[in-house]
Write an enzyme that holds these catalytic residues in place. Structure first.
Site, PDB file in Angstrom:
ATOM      1  N   LEU A 160      -3.917  17.006  41.247  1.00 32.27           N
ATOM      2  CA  LEU A 160      -4.293  15.491  40.805  1.00 32.27           C
ATOM      3  C   LEU A 160      -3.243  15.177  39.652  1.00 32.27           C
ATOM      4  O   LEU A 160      -2.945  14.052  39.519  1.00 32.27           O
ATOM      5  CB  LEU A 160      -5.786  15.587  40.451  1.00 32.27           C
ATOM      6  CG  LEU A 160      -6.585  15.771  41.294  1.00 32.27           C
ATOM      7  CD1 LEU A 160      -8.056  16.094  40.742  1.00 32.27           C
ATOM      8  CD2 LEU A 160      -6.718  14.634  42.368  1.00 32.27           C
ATOM      9  N   ALA A 166      -0.968  22.840  31.538  1.00 31.80           N
ATOM     10  CA  ALA A 166      -1.682  23.090  32.793  1.00 31.80           C
ATOM     11  C   ALA A 166      -1.592  21.895  33.931  1.00 31.80           C
ATOM     12  O   ALA A 166      -0.970  20.922  33.531  1.00 31.80           O
ATOM     13  CB  ALA A 166      -3.050  23.367  32.406  1.00 31.80           C
ATOM     14  N   ASP A 319      -6.265  14.756  19.797  1.00 30.17           N
ATOM     15  CA  ASP A 319      -5.311  14.238  21.236  1.00 30.17           C
ATOM     16  C   ASP A 319      -5.702  13.311  22.089  1.00 30.17           C
ATOM     17  O   ASP A 319      -5.936  13.564  23.406  1.00 30.17           O
ATOM     18  CB  ASP A 319      -4.947  15.530  21.823  1.00 30.17           C
ATOM     19  CG  ASP A 319      -3.589  15.676  22.671  1.00 30.17           C
ATOM     20  OD1 ASP A 319      -2.948  14.553  22.214  1.00 30.17           O
ATOM     21  OD2 ASP A 319      -3.411  16.184  23.683  1.00 30.17           O
TER      22      ASP A 319
END
Length: 540
Positions: A160, A166, A319
């Site tokens: 996706l 990652a 973040d």
């Protein structure tokens, strides 16, 4: 300038070779040490050549041009673009930690040229490298004990999305639940160690060549945070703690905040299986509006959520860029006064959190309260407490608000509002360029936790700018920071009737002041709307 570049290449390469050689003899893990030994020299050489090329390009392109002239400005803009693209390419080729660095550069509007900010901000979040499906299968087999098609009923081999550490795949569990599976890029643990080693050497070399470029604090922060970000179980625990804090400390908005459920039996330090979220990215304006949600409501919710985390919880998601926030209609179906659906904010990627101790949290809240109300004494007092010093407190206020000092202390209700116009951007760049040395000194002085608050602040500003920053954002910050200060006074007081009455009066005065500011903002919005309509009619 070319001599500095050559010195950087030779010196850093020698240091890198030596560091890699020492590492293989001192590490307990021979395979990891060997990986570092082979990776460090190659990456360091690539880094050094890029740094030398950039140094040479600046020296050659601007040589002989009068500073401030039209030719000089044009040449500087072009060399900024070229060098930003070189740095972007370096980050993509090295990947991992370097992409994290690129993302951080994209938030440093108060330090780096706008060309760097624009190129890094538009690329680092959208063009991260992907691991192959074979690599993903190997990670899942090693971590979960079986192939994707065995562990899950369905597993989409096409990711996706991908981030620096990652990538995420859609899947379905055997009991029919839709999930998102976050799989760490292969061998990232080893390359992260090498990345930190090479970045450390390059930053130290840059600081040696150009003492005013002191970003060693950034390397220290990455060295501390990377092991935590690479442990997905740590991230999972952070996500649950974040949601629990809202339920316990901010119940009035807890329903409006959501984090995906973690499936612990399908999660390890390198694989994180979470509830799949069918929602819009926070900056996907068309989809958000199509869902029947007002953009200003989203902007206010983002401001409210992070103000609560920073000033009241003391446990902060550091973040919050656009890829880490999503929005959907509130599941209860509640609507605002205009009949539009209320939003629910979904927070993703909980790897980077910071704890603010009580004193730091209260001082930071007190500083923002003073900034909102243009309280010069309060700004100075709390800036000094946070480490800016009596000589740089005004600059600290400017970096926090992205406003020059005369605007920071302007008593007008919209004194901190950024319109995002070309004039605003030019003013900020001029401000950053003029005070570059002082800004570098300020960043060196401030505690790392406050530097992370600056980064968080910049991420939120960028998101709110896309959403169309609501004037109420600053009222929200003023209200929540003031509430945090009042709560701290209650904790610190002796609970006497007199102190309780004093705090109650302070709260009433605050509410009256915020109400008057809200009325003033409302009148200001009407005035601006009428102005733009009149201007449009005049043009027609």
């Amino acid at each position: 300038m070319w001599r500095v570049g050559a010195k950087l290449v030779v010196g850093a390469s020698l240091l890198g070779g030596g560091a890699a050689g020492v590492n293989i003899f001192t590490s307990d893990d021979v395979s990891t040490a060997f990986n570092i030994c082979t990776l460090v020299p190659l990456r360091l050489l690539r880094d050094s050549l890029t740094a030398a090329t950039i140094a040479f390009d600046y020296g050659y392109s601007l040589w002989g041009l009068k500073e401030g002239s039209i030719e000089w400005s044009k040449a500087k803009h072009e060399v900024h673009n070229r060098c930003a693209l070189r740095l972007q390419e370096l980050c993509f080729r090295n990947g991992g930690i370097y992409i994290k660095l690129g993302q951080h550069i994209g938030q440093l509007e108060y330090v780096v040229p706008q060309e760097y900010v624009h190129i890094m901000r538009t690329s680092m979040l959208k063009r991260c490298p992907f691991s192959s499906y074979d690599q993903v299968r190997k990670v899942l087999t090693r971590e979960l004990g079986g192939l994707p098609e065995e562990i899950f009923e369905e597993f989409d081999p096409v990711p996706l999305a991908s981030a620096s550490l990652a990538q995420v795949h859609a899947a379905r569990t055997h009991d029919g639940k839709n999930v998102a599976v976050k799989v760490q890029h292969t061998h990232l643990t080893d390359t992260a160690t090498a990345d930190i080693a090479t970045v450390t050497l390059i930053v130290n070399a840059l600081n040696w060549c150009f003492p005013e470029f002191d970003y060693r604090w950034l390397v220290d922060e990455i060295r501390e945070s990377s092991p935590k970000e690479l442990d997905f179980l740590f991230e999972a625990r952070n996500s649950e703690k974040c949601l629990e804090n809202f339920k316990r400390l901010s119940p009035h908005i807890a329903d409006y905040i959501y984090v995906p459920k973690v499936y612990w039996d399908l999660s390890t330090s390198k694989v994180l299986t979470m509830e799949y979220m069918d929602a819009a990215e926070i900056t996907d304006l068309i989809t958000i509006q199509r869902l029947g949600i007002q953009l200003s409501d989203v902007s206010k919710l983002v401001s409210q959520a992070f103000a609560e985390m920073i000033f009241r919880h003391g446990f902060v998601h550091c973040d919050p860029h656009a890829a880490n926030m999503m929005v959907r209609p509130l599941p209860s179906g509640r609507k605002n006064l205009f009949g539009q659906k209320k939003p629910q904010l979904i927070l993703l990627d909980h790897g980077l959190y910071k704890n603010l101790d009580f004193a730091t949290r209260v001082n930071y809240a007190s500083l923002w309260k003073a900034l909102i109300f243009a309280d010069v004494n309060g700004i100075k007092e709390n800036s000094v407490k946070l480490g800016a010093g009596e000589d740089l407190y005004a600059l600290f206020a400017g970096v926090l608000t992205m406003r020059p000092w005369n605007r920071v202390i302007d008593p007008s209700v919209d004194h901190l509002v950024l319109e995002g116009s070309d004039t605003d951007r030019s003013e900020l760049q001029m401000y950053a360029s003029h005070y570059f040395t002082q800004i570098s000194e300020l960043l060196r002085r401030l505690p790392r936790v406050i530097l992370l608050m600056l980064k968080t602040n910049d991420c939120l500003r960028a998101v709110n700018h896309v959403l169309g920053s609501s004037l109420e954002t600053y009222l929200i910050i003023g209200r929540v920071s003031s509430k945090a200060v009042s709560e701290a006074k209650i904790i610190s007081s002796n609970c006497s009737i007199l102190s309780g009455l004093s705090l109650w009066l302070d709260q009433m005065l605050l509410e009256a002041r915020l109400f008057s500011m809200r009325i003033a903002l409302w009148l200001l919005q009407i005035q601006k709307t009428l102005y733009y309509r009149t201007k449009k009619i005049d043009i027609v």
